[in-house]
Write a protein that holds these residues in place. Sequence first.
Motif, short mmCIF file in Angstrom:
data_model
loop_
_atom_site.label_atom_id
_atom_site.label_comp_id
_atom_site.label_asym_id
_atom_site.label_seq_id
_atom_site.Cartn_x
_atom_site.Cartn_y
_atom_site.Cartn_z
N GLY A 1 1.00 -0.95 0.25
CA GLY A 1 0.56 -0.46 -0.19
C GLY A 1 0.75 1.45 0.17
O GLY A 1 0.55 2.38 -1.07
N GLU A 2 1.83 1.30 0.00
CA GLU A 2 2.62 2.20 0.57
C GLU A 2 3.34 2.65 -0.27
O GLU A 2 4.11 3.01 -0.76
CB GLU A 2 3.67 2.43 2.00
CG GLU A 2 3.49 2.31 3.17
CD GLU A 2 4.33 2.03 4.50
OE1 GLU A 2 5.48 1.37 3.79
OE2 GLU A 2 3.45 2.26 5.90
N ASP A 3 4.04 1.40 -1.15
CA ASP A 3 5.08 1.99 -2.23
C ASP A 3 3.63 1.94 -3.68
O ASP A 3 4.25 2.71 -4.08
CB ASP A 3 5.51 0.29 -2.89
CG ASP A 3 6.82 0.30 -1.58
OD1 ASP A 3 6.97 0.23 -1.29
OD2 ASP A 3 7.21 -0.87 -1.68
N THR A 4 2.96 2.17 -3.25
CA THR A 4 2.42 1.78 -4.22
C THR A 4 0.70 3.62 -4.29
O THR A 4 0.14 3.71 -4.98
CB THR A 4 0.93 0.97 -4.85
OG1 THR A 4 0.22 0.95 -3.16
CG2 THR A 4 1.06 -0.46 -5.27
N MET A 5 1.00 3.22 -2.99
CA MET A 5 0.92 5.38 -2.59
C MET A 5 -0.24 5.20 -1.97
O MET A 5 -1.83 5.77 -2.33
CB MET A 5 0.84 5.96 -4.47
CG MET A 5 2.33 6.50 -4.05
SD MET A 5 2.33 7.67 -4.92
CE MET A 5 3.92 7.66 -5.43
#
Length: 337
Positions: free
Chosen positions: A126-130
Amino acid sequence: MPKYAKNQSVDFKNAIERVAIVGAGGTIGSHIANALLKTGRHTVTTLSRKDSGNRFPEGVLVASVDYDDEATIVAALKGQQLLIITMAPTAPRDTHSKLVQAAAKAGIPYVMPNGYGGDIDNIKLGEDTMLGPVAKANRDEIERLGMQWITVCCGFWYDYSLAGGDARFGFDFDKRSLTIYDGGNTKTSTSTLSQIGRAVAKVLSLNELPEDENDNSLTLSAFLNKGVYIKSFVVSQNDMFDSVKRVTGTTDTEWTITHEDSKKRYEDGLAQVKVGNMAGFSKMLYARTFYPDVSNDLSAKAQNELLELPDESLDESTKVGIDLVKELQLRVERMAA
């Protein structure tokens, strides 16, 4: 403390009958609206701007709103039991919050927030894909305003992603070309648009609450502030390509195939996004999900059997995706997102 139907007021009806949808004419919203109407148990109302040219599924009621006038949104949501939000990535960023705040003022108890994708527990992805922090903030706001949420964890939309061009599953059907991430063997969970619609309709057709402490049947309350996990297929790009070849009657020699390193492709897409070029977003999102050293297989969490969802044919779903290509090409604003 558990809530039971027997303890509710005399006019309480243990069913979700009135559902409001934002985006009932859109890619996922239309499938959800159609599935709800098909049950015969729900009245479906869509919120729409007065000057909107959107077309909605037959049977959907239309409530005109002005997103800059909260009173119109509150009025449209009065008496509704659940709000479903489906919005394109191009929608103004504050729209979701406006809708949720209006829902709270209208007295709606449940909201299905925008975000029909991967595992909400996969924080790193979730963080890496924003997408993760935004979706988490949306859910937190719903809780903060005293409502409860239900979100759908379905992985990529199979037919939509297949049709969506090189930036998604790597297929360009017009050029008959395919970009394969790494060796093309990384598997990921996907769900068809129809399966997502069916899952939402199944959950919203359950009793809202158990009748009493002896009622062990599945109810909507079991899904509150949780993800509904579903899948259609767990497939790699090579699995998809095999299906595409079967459906189109083509062979490897008729396709132009290139390979790209998924991590480099992710970084390239991220660099585009950072300078404001949102054409890189899909590239980043899909490449990151196909990293070879991670698993995005939701099979262990999938609740298909619990919800009595049907098994689907991969090749039939591939055909649906190919047939969707021309339609998506007409939606330039979505393809650029």
